[in-house]
Scaffold this motif. Structure first.
Motif, mmCIF file in Angstrom:
data_model
loop_
_atom_site.group_PDB
_atom_site.id
_atom_site.type_symbol
_atom_site.label_atom_id
_atom_site.label_comp_id
_atom_site.label_asym_id
_atom_site.label_seq_id
_atom_site.Cartn_x
_atom_site.Cartn_y
_atom_site.Cartn_z
ATOM 1 N N PHE A 87 0.852 -1.199 0.000
ATOM 2 C CA PHE A 87 0.000 0.000 0.000
ATOM 3 C C PHE A 87 0.880 1.239 0.000
ATOM 4 C CE2 PHE A 87 0.006 -0.511 4.777
ATOM 5 C CZ PHE A 87 0.397 0.772 5.150
ATOM 6 N N ALA A 88 0.312 2.337 -0.508
ATOM 7 C CA ALA A 88 1.032 3.609 -0.608
ATOM 8 C C ALA A 88 0.660 4.507 0.565
ATOM 9 C CB ALA A 88 0.685 4.303 -1.925
ATOM 10 N N GLN A 89 1.647 5.236 1.059
ATOM 11 C CA GLN A 89 1.402 6.176 2.152
ATOM 12 C C GLN A 89 2.228 7.436 1.947
ATOM 13 O OE1 GLN A 89 2.687 4.068 5.687
ATOM 14 N NE2 GLN A 89 4.847 4.419 5.273
ATOM 15 N N GLN A 90 1.938 8.444 2.745
ATOM 16 C CA GLN A 90 2.697 9.685 2.677
ATOM 17 C C GLN A 90 4.170 9.391 2.949
ATOM 18 O OE1 GLN A 90 0.480 11.534 5.825
ATOM 19 N NE2 GLN A 90 -0.755 12.755 4.436
ATOM 20 N N ALA A 91 5.046 10.033 2.211
ATOM 21 C CA ALA A 91 6.476 9.767 2.349
ATOM 22 C C ALA A 91 7.143 10.786 3.265
ATOM 23 C CB ALA A 91 7.139 9.811 0.973
ATOM 24 N N GLY A 92 7.971 10.282 4.183
ATOM 25 C CA GLY A 92 8.818 11.160 4.991
ATOM 26 C C GLY A 92 10.126 11.351 4.242
ATOM 27 N N LEU A 93 10.234 12.433 3.514
ATOM 28 C CA LEU A 93 11.361 12.616 2.591
ATOM 29 C C LEU A 93 12.680 12.945 3.279
ATOM 30 C CD1 LEU A 93 9.536 14.642 -0.229
ATOM 31 C CD2 LEU A 93 9.984 12.180 -0.126
ATOM 32 N N TYR A 94 12.630 13.209 4.592
ATOM 33 C CA TYR A 94 13.846 13.587 5.309
ATOM 34 C C TYR A 94 14.280 12.540 6.334
ATOM 35 C CZ TYR A 94 13.327 18.145 3.119
ATOM 36 O OH TYR A 94 13.238 19.157 2.197
ATOM 37 N N GLY A 95 13.839 11.320 6.138
ATOM 38 C CA GLY A 95 14.266 10.249 7.032
ATOM 39 C C GLY A 95 13.416 10.156 8.282
ATOM 40 N N ASP A 96 13.971 9.506 9.291
ATOM 41 C CA ASP A 96 13.233 9.350 10.552
ATOM 42 C C ASP A 96 13.957 10.060 11.693
ATOM 43 O OD1 ASP A 96 15.272 7.611 11.606
ATOM 44 O OD2 ASP A 96 14.384 5.949 10.496
ATOM 45 N N LEU A 97 13.304 10.111 12.836
ATOM 46 C CA LEU A 97 13.826 10.845 13.993
ATOM 47 C C LEU A 97 15.133 10.248 14.496
ATOM 48 C CD1 LEU A 97 13.002 13.273 15.699
ATOM 49 C CD2 LEU A 97 11.766 11.718 17.208
ATOM 50 N N TYR A 98 15.272 8.951 14.362
ATOM 51 C CA TYR A 98 16.496 8.277 14.825
ATOM 52 C C TYR A 98 17.736 8.847 14.137
ATOM 53 C CZ TYR A 98 19.757 4.513 15.973
ATOM 54 O OH TYR A 98 20.830 3.795 16.427
ATOM 55 N N SER A 99 17.588 9.231 12.867
ATOM 56 C CA SER A 99 18.732 9.692 12.075
ATOM 57 C C SER A 99 19.265 11.048 12.527
ATOM 58 C CB SER A 99 18.351 9.761 10.587
ATOM 59 O OG SER A 99 17.352 10.754 10.374
ATOM 60 N N VAL A 100 18.492 11.825 13.302
ATOM 61 C CA VAL A 100 18.949 13.152 13.721
ATOM 62 C C VAL A 100 19.386 13.199 15.184
ATOM 63 C CG1 VAL A 100 17.505 14.298 12.004
ATOM 64 C CG2 VAL A 100 16.618 13.974 14.319
ATOM 65 N N ILE A 101 19.216 12.094 15.906
ATOM 66 C CA ILE A 101 19.626 12.070 17.313
ATOM 67 C C ILE A 101 21.124 11.820 17.391
ATOM 68 C CG2 ILE A 101 19.362 10.923 19.538
ATOM 69 C CD1 ILE A 101 16.544 10.107 18.692
ATOM 70 N N VAL A 102 21.849 12.762 17.986
ATOM 71 C CA VAL A 102 23.297 12.617 18.152
ATOM 72 C C VAL A 102 23.550 11.781 19.399
ATOM 73 C CG1 VAL A 102 25.490 13.822 18.459
ATOM 74 C CG2 VAL A 102 23.671 14.863 17.078
ATOM 75 N N SER A 103 24.301 10.704 19.249
ATOM 76 C CA SER A 103 24.570 9.805 20.369
ATOM 77 C C SER A 103 25.189 10.541 21.553
ATOM 78 C CB SER A 103 25.510 8.685 19.911
ATOM 79 O OG SER A 103 25.822 7.811 20.962
ATOM 80 N N GLU A 104 24.621 10.328 22.742
ATOM 81 C CA GLU A 104 25.066 10.911 24.013
ATOM 82 C C GLU A 104 24.954 12.443 24.037
ATOM 83 O OE1 GLU A 104 28.821 9.419 25.306
ATOM 84 O OE2 GLU A 104 28.284 7.333 24.989
ATOM 85 N N VAL A 105 24.259 12.994 23.059
ATOM 86 C CA VAL A 105 24.025 14.452 23.011
ATOM 87 C C VAL A 105 22.533 14.751 22.877
ATOM 88 C CG1 VAL A 105 24.437 16.597 21.738
ATOM 89 C CG2 VAL A 105 26.300 14.940 22.037
#
Length: 380
Positions: free
Chosen positions: A102-120
């Motif tokens: 099935f088709a759904q709205q696309a998150g074109l900028y990735g997910d939240l995990y990709s912007v979390i800086v480890s230990e920051v």
């Protein structure tokens, strides 16, 4: 509402099963790239050749996915995810020889995990902005009679690079409120403490298998309630603020969780004792002063160092060990605007002190000028 929501979703699944067609992906879509892949299947960014619009195609292997579970996720996303921060299906669903899609709205900028800086973590203003959106999205879903049950950074998609618009997605585990499901323990801080008995049952099953005992154990069942999502949102707040997790798993075996629970119990006992204390009843101190005093008397565990009394109070609402006493996702809105990090709190106090000094100077200058005016009048 709960029974009605579940029944309505079942009816939608039945109707859509009658109209599902079989398509060849290359004939209708221009595939752009792979967005994600896992045990569920895969998600591909594609452009619809006739519409010319980008969309995410979610592929479910037919070999390991029942038609009903596929249609349940599709119809829930299509018909109930009407909040702007919920990922919505686009009304396109079909099958191929090996997949349901099935088709759904696309998150074109990735997910939240990709912007979390480890230990920051991420910027505090960004954290509050994201949590404000998720609070509304999850509250909306609950109001329609459903619990997400799988809130985590990987399931929160970005509509821009600054997290000004995020969407909660992946409704494969979503169920109607009040539904009974088999308790499944998994090693994750997002797993609620009330399923710890399932971990013990798993250990017992392994022991029996080692001993060659053939006797089967009965499954442990739990009721799906909104408090499951509240717990996950609390863990997510911590993760975004620190770039870490507060514990590996929310069980008594985990040292980090055990220390948190001991602190929580101490807080609860202390609050019970001071509830009717005269100075509190008289309102001589504002609520934040009370939070600060509690923070000083009973410091949180070391993994919460650097977090303000305000956000620790929010954690006490969302991360309540007792599910029935856990706060709702809507509680988050009451804690927006204030400092969630100690360094932010110190900076706010510094600015407030500077503003007060400036105001004092203005008042002093104003007082001198008023005195001069009075003296001038006297001379005349």
């Amino acid at each position: 509402m709960t029974a009605a929501a579940a029944q309505e979703l079942d009816e939608l699944c039945f109707l859509s099963a009658q109209s599902m067609s079989s398509l060849k992906v290359p004939e209708h879509f221009q595939v752009v790239k792979l967005l994600g892949e896992g045990s569920y299947g895969k998600v591909i960014l594609a452009v619809h050749k006739k519409r010319g619009t980008p969309m995410a195609l979610k592929f479910f292997p037919r070999q390991s996915t029942s038609l009903y579970s596929f249609l349940r996720e599709y119809n829930l996303s299509l018909s109930y995810c009407t909040h702007p921060s919920l990922t919505r299906a686009l009304g396109i669903f079909f099958s191929t020889p090996t997949y349901y899609v099935f088709a759904q709205q696309a998150g074109l900028y990735g997910d939240l995990y990709s912007v979390i800086v480890s230990e920051v973590g991420v910027d505090e203003e960004c954290v509050q902005r994201v949590m404000s959106q998720l609070s509304g999205a999850v509250t909306h879903l609950h109001s329609l009679g459903f619990v997400h049950r799988d809130i985590k950074p990987e399931n929160i998609f970005l509509c821009d690079s600054s997290c000004r618009w995020v969407k909660l997605g992946d409704f494969g585990l979503a169920r109607a409120i009040g539904t009974s499901v088999r308790a499944v323990w998994y090693e994750s801080p997002f797993c609620t403490p009330e399923v710890e008995p399932a971990k013990e049952a798993e250990k017992e099953m392994e022991r029996r298998q080692r001993d060659g005992t053939e006797e089967e154990m009965e499954d442990i069942w739990v009721t799906v309630e909104p408090c499951i999502d509240s717990w996950a949102l609390g863990v997510l707040v911590y993760c975004l603020l620190t770039g870490c997790f507060p514990w590996e798993e929310s069980t008594s075996d985990d040292r980090g969780y055990r220390r948190y629970k001991e602190w929580f119990i101490c807080e609860a006992e202390k609050e019970e004792k001071v509830r009717d204390v005269e100075w509190r009843a008289e309102g001589d101190n504002d609520s934040y002063t009370i939070m600060e005093e509690n923070h000083r008397v009973n410091p949180p565990p070391s993994q919460f160092q650097g977090l303000s009394p305000l956000v620790m109070t929010l954690f006490k609402e969302l991360l309540h060990p007792e599910p029935r006493q856990r706060g709702s996702p809507e509680e988050i809105l009451s804690y927006l605007g204030g400092p969630w990090l100690m360094e932010t709190e110190r900076e706010e106090r510094r600015k407030a002190e500077e503003a007060e000094k400036e105001a004092r100077k203005i008042r002093e200058v104003g007082g001198v000028e008023e005195e001069l005016v009075r003296d001038g009048r006297a001379e005349r």
